[in-house]
Design a protein around this motif. Structure first.
Motif, PDB file in Angstrom:
ATOM      1  N   ARG A 151      -4.392   9.367  14.263  1.00  0.00           N
ATOM      2  CA  ARG A 151      -5.715   8.809  14.286  1.00  0.00           C
ATOM      3  C   ARG A 151      -5.592   7.475  14.735  1.00  0.00           C
ATOM      4  NH1 ARG A 151      -5.137  11.613   9.376  1.00  0.00           N
ATOM      5  NH2 ARG A 151      -5.072   9.668   8.386  1.00  0.00           N
ATOM      6  N   ALA A 152      -4.732   6.941  15.393  1.00  0.00           N
ATOM      7  CA  ALA A 152      -4.633   5.607  15.944  1.00  0.00           C
ATOM      8  C   ALA A 152      -5.896   5.065  16.633  1.00  0.00           C
ATOM      9  CB  ALA A 152      -3.471   5.372  16.961  1.00  0.00           C
ATOM     10  N   ASP A 153      -6.481   3.934  16.495  1.00  0.00           N
ATOM     11  CA  ASP A 153      -7.638   3.590  16.826  1.00  0.00           C
ATOM     12  C   ASP A 153      -7.546   1.999  17.053  1.00  0.00           C
ATOM     13  OD1 ASP A 153      -8.920   2.181  14.587  1.00  0.00           O
ATOM     14  OD2 ASP A 153      -9.610   4.199  14.035  1.00  0.00           O
ATOM     15  N   PRO A 154      -8.382   1.256  17.770  1.00  0.00           N
ATOM     16  CA  PRO A 154      -8.388  -0.107  17.867  1.00  0.00           C
ATOM     17  C   PRO A 154      -8.586  -0.759  16.485  1.00  0.00           C
ATOM     18  CG  PRO A 154      -9.852   0.939  19.577  1.00  0.00           C
ATOM     19  CD  PRO A 154      -9.590   1.832  18.694  1.00  0.00           C
ATOM     20  N   ILE A 155      -9.090  -0.396  15.567  1.00  0.00           N
ATOM     21  CA  ILE A 155      -9.211  -1.306  14.238  1.00  0.00           C
ATOM     22  C   ILE A 155      -7.819  -1.099  13.722  1.00  0.00           C
ATOM     23  CG2 ILE A 155     -10.216  -1.265  12.190  1.00  0.00           C
ATOM     24  CD1 ILE A 155     -12.715  -0.171  13.652  1.00  0.00           C
ATOM     25  N   ASN A 156      -7.199   0.275  13.531  1.00  0.00           N
ATOM     26  CA  ASN A 156      -5.755   0.446  12.662  1.00  0.00           C
ATOM     27  C   ASN A 156      -4.978  -0.570  13.581  1.00  0.00           C
ATOM     28  OD1 ASN A 156      -5.294   2.463  14.409  1.00  0.00           O
ATOM     29  ND2 ASN A 156      -6.423   3.809  12.575  1.00  0.00           N
ATOM     30  N   ALA A 157      -4.969  -0.589  14.800  1.00  0.00           N
ATOM     31  CA  ALA A 157      -4.045  -1.401  15.756  1.00  0.00           C
ATOM     32  C   ALA A 157      -4.129  -2.557  15.384  1.00  0.00           C
ATOM     33  CB  ALA A 157      -4.279  -0.988  17.217  1.00  0.00           C
ATOM     34  N   ALA A 158      -5.289  -3.300  15.282  1.00  0.00           N
ATOM     35  CA  ALA A 158      -5.657  -4.901  14.996  1.00  0.00           C
ATOM     36  C   ALA A 158      -4.574  -5.088  13.507  1.00  0.00           C
ATOM     37  CB  ALA A 158      -7.078  -5.088  14.924  1.00  0.00           C
ATOM     38  N   LEU A 159      -5.023  -4.235  12.567  1.00  0.00           N
ATOM     39  CA  LEU A 159      -4.195  -4.454  11.392  1.00  0.00           C
ATOM     40  C   LEU A 159      -2.794  -4.278  11.447  1.00  0.00           C
ATOM     41  CD1 LEU A 159      -6.622  -2.276   9.064  1.00  0.00           C
ATOM     42  CD2 LEU A 159      -6.494  -4.767   9.149  1.00  0.00           C
ATOM     43  N   ALA A 160      -2.210  -3.262  12.333  1.00  0.00           N
ATOM     44  CA  ALA A 160      -1.017  -3.149  12.595  1.00  0.00           C
ATOM     45  C   ALA A 160      -0.296  -4.420  12.861  1.00  0.00           C
ATOM     46  CB  ALA A 160      -0.709  -1.952  13.516  1.00  0.00           C
ATOM     47  N   VAL A 161      -0.824  -4.662  14.117  1.00  0.00           N
ATOM     48  CA  VAL A 161      -0.129  -6.145  14.801  1.00  0.00           C
ATOM     49  C   VAL A 161      -0.278  -7.164  14.015  1.00  0.00           C
ATOM     50  CG1 VAL A 161      -0.786  -7.414  17.074  1.00  0.00           C
ATOM     51  CG2 VAL A 161      -0.818  -4.912  17.234  1.00  0.00           C
ATOM     52  N   GLU A 162      -1.225  -7.479  13.282  1.00  0.00           N
ATOM     53  CA  GLU A 162      -1.015  -8.710  12.426  1.00  0.00           C
ATOM     54  C   GLU A 162      -0.125  -8.556  11.393  1.00  0.00           C
ATOM     55  OE1 GLU A 162      -1.843 -11.587  12.118  1.00  0.00           O
ATOM     56  OE2 GLU A 162      -2.361 -12.168  10.032  1.00  0.00           O
ATOM     57  N   GLY A 163       0.096  -7.207  10.790  1.00  0.00           N
ATOM     58  CA  GLY A 163       1.060  -6.775  10.030  1.00  0.00           C
ATOM     59  C   GLY A 163       2.393  -7.066  10.426  1.00  0.00           C
ATOM     60  N   VAL A 164       2.546  -6.617  11.659  1.00  0.00           N
ATOM     61  CA  VAL A 164       3.916  -7.093  12.297  1.00  0.00           C
ATOM     62  C   VAL A 164       4.299  -8.723  12.488  1.00  0.00           C
ATOM     63  CG1 VAL A 164       5.248  -7.076  14.489  1.00  0.00           C
ATOM     64  CG2 VAL A 164       4.027  -4.884  13.845  1.00  0.00           C
ATOM     65  N   ARG A 165       3.256  -9.259  12.804  1.00  0.00           N
ATOM     66  CA  ARG A 165       3.418 -10.858  12.694  1.00  0.00           C
ATOM     67  C   ARG A 165       3.690 -11.261  11.415  1.00  0.00           C
ATOM     68  NH1 ARG A 165       1.950 -14.842  11.215  1.00  0.00           N
ATOM     69  NH2 ARG A 165       0.044 -13.976  10.103  1.00  0.00           N
ATOM     70  N   ALA A 166       3.019 -11.123  10.315  1.00  0.00           N
ATOM     71  CA  ALA A 166       3.344 -11.501   8.991  1.00  0.00           C
ATOM     72  C   ALA A 166       4.602 -10.982   8.583  1.00  0.00           C
ATOM     73  CB  ALA A 166       2.139 -11.142   8.062  1.00  0.00           C
ATOM     74  N   LEU A 167       4.859  -9.800   8.827  1.00  0.00           N
ATOM     75  CA  LEU A 167       6.257  -9.320   8.386  1.00  0.00           C
ATOM     76  C   LEU A 167       7.555 -10.069   9.068  1.00  0.00           C
ATOM     77  CD1 LEU A 167       5.397  -5.724   7.979  1.00  0.00           C
ATOM     78  CD2 LEU A 167       6.175  -6.904   6.155  1.00  0.00           C
ATOM     79  N   ALA A 168       7.417 -10.274  10.404  1.00  0.00           N
ATOM     80  CA  ALA A 168       8.416 -10.908  11.176  1.00  0.00           C
ATOM     81  C   ALA A 168       8.349 -12.230  10.957  1.00  0.00           C
ATOM     82  CB  ALA A 168       8.017 -10.819  12.769  1.00  0.00           C
ATOM     83  N   ALA A 169       7.464 -13.026   9.991  1.00  0.00           N
ATOM     84  CA  ALA A 169       7.452 -14.299   9.867  1.00  0.00           C
ATOM     85  C   ALA A 169       8.011 -14.430   8.424  1.00  0.00           C
ATOM     86  CB  ALA A 169       6.249 -14.865   9.980  1.00  0.00           C
ATOM     87  N   GLY A 170       7.524 -13.542   7.788  1.00  0.00           N
ATOM     88  CA  GLY A 170       7.902 -13.499   6.060  1.00  0.00           C
ATOM     89  C   GLY A 170       9.330 -13.177   5.721  1.00  0.00           C
ATOM     90  N   LEU A 171       9.840 -11.984   6.206  1.00  0.00           N
ATOM     91  CA  LEU A 171      11.093 -11.374   5.859  1.00  0.00           C
ATOM     92  C   LEU A 171      12.283 -12.413   6.323  1.00  0.00           C
ATOM     93  CD1 LEU A 171      10.685  -7.549   6.848  1.00  0.00           C
ATOM     94  CD2 LEU A 171      10.586  -8.906   4.530  1.00  0.00           C
TER      95      LEU A 171
END
Ligand code: NAD
Length: 351
Positions: free
Chosen positions: A181-201
């Motif tokens: 069920r990939a769509d542009p909205i969950n993709a936007a959340l996912a990409v910001e999630g990657v940015r935050a995890l890659a900065a935080g971890l």
């Protein structure tokens, strides 16, 4: 553009250093008067602190990985016997999972206080294990009514477990980009999630007693879980579900090991997902970004170190092949999946 996106109804509160006040406020909103607290023995002290001001009628500490049905039945019986009207769960995915099992039959609302990056708190997915078979399902009753995130509660999570759990969250983001069920909205959340995890971890590993990196990681883990709840399970989650369920491998570590292999497998046929991941990692390619992050974190590298026997590989491949999502970007065959699983087992370079 044509797509249908469902957003799950839930309150989320970020309350660094203020979990107890946050939980109290959420309990008042629910008019909770008879609270059942669920937390593993190891998180008992954290749970006592978080629930100090609540009208608690029961404290339940029998939290086991993968929620065995017998343990769920005992927790359900305790909830009924104590006439609980709500549940506060404190802990990782296993504690949240037990709270969900109780909610599934009782309909009690959950306030989830997560202490890992597993993300179960933001999904309507439950899991139960009976006779060594794990069954999962979706039900609106198990979605926590509220989440309270307090990064200070994760300060005791060992660095190794923080890394594995953080990469479990990262896997939610990556897999969301090609899940059913990939769509542009969950993709936007996912990409910001990657940015935050890659900065935080990396910050968590550099300064485990600092709260800044852990806040970013929790924020990323939440976005990851929301994206995953909406997009569903892609190839990566199907692989980890089979490996975890059949061979009882540790959940977060299995995700951490398998992710680069699935990314290498799918990226060539998912160019837009790969481009956005590369951008979020700040790297030339998605795989280079993930591998650089894993190297900085000292991530677990091989399934053979997580308890998977070489003799089980071909059986595992067969079970995974039967579960591959239809529209996975790269067509899976017995041969290419076998190569993927063997490489992940050996910990060799993903290709
Ligand atoms: P977990 O909850 O079993 O926790 C792992 C270990 O970390 C445990 O020993 C726990 O006691 C310890 N721990 C947790 N918080 C701590 C803290 N703050 N300080 C010190 N130690 C701490 O593992 P997990 O990876 O969080 O969750 C895995 C489970 O969650 C699996 O059963 C998985 O299937 C489930 N899960 C479900 C969903 C869903 O949507 N339903 C999503 C993700 C994970």
């Amino acid at each position: 553009m044509r797509f249908v996106h469902a957003t799950l109804p839930q309150r989320v509160r970020f309350a660094s250093g203020a979990a107890a006040a946050g939980v109290r406020a959420e309990a008042e909103l629910l008019d909770a008067r008879q609270v059942m607290v669920i937390a593993a023995e190891a998180e008992r002290t954290l749970a006592d602190e978080v629930s100090a001001d609540l009208p608690v009628v029961s404290r339940h500490h029998e939290v086991l990985m993968h929620v065995p049905i017998e343990a769920a039945e005992r927790a359900r019986a305790a909830a009924v016997a104590h006439q609980a009207d709500s549940i506060v769960s404190v802990g990782g995915g296993s504690a949240t999972g037990l709270a969900k099992a109780v909610a599934l039959t009782t309909g009690l609302p959950i306030i989830a206080v997560p202490t890992t990056y597993a993300g179960s708190e933001a999904t309507d997915v439950w899991g139960l294990t009976e006779n060594a078979v794990k069954t999962t399902g979706r039900d609106p009753r198990v979605l926590p009514a509220a989440i309270v995130y307090d990064a200070s509660l994760t300060l005791t999570l060992p660095v190794k477990m923080s890394v594995a759990s953080g990469l479990n969250a990262l896997a939610h983001c990556v897999d969301s980009l090609w899940a059913p069920r990939a769509d542009p909205i969950n993709a936007a959340l996912a990409v910001e999630g990657v940015r935050a995890l890659a900065a935080g971890l990396p910050e968590v590993t550099r300064d485990p007693s600092g709260v800044g990196g852990r806040e970013q990681a929790l924020y990323g883990a939440y976005l990851a879980a929301v994206a995953f709840a909406s997009a569903g399970s892609g190839l990566h989650h199907k692989i980890c579900h089979v490996l975890g369920g059949k061979y009882n491998l540790p959940h977060a570590q299995t995700h951490a090991v398998v992710l680069p292999y699935v990314l290498a497998f799918n990226a060539p046929n998912a160019p837009e997902a790969a481009r956005r991941l590369a951008e979020a990692f700040g790297a030339d390619t998605a795989l280079a970004g993930l591998q650089a992050l894993r190297a900085r974190l000292g991530a677990p590298a091989a399934l053979r170190d997580q308890g998977l026997a070489e003799a089980d590989l071909s059986e595992a491949v067969e079970a995974i092949l039967a579960a591959v999502p239809e529209d996975n970007p790269t067509k899976a065959t017995g041969d290419n999946l076998a190569a993927l699983i063997r490489a992940a087992w050996e910990g060799s370079e993903p290709a």
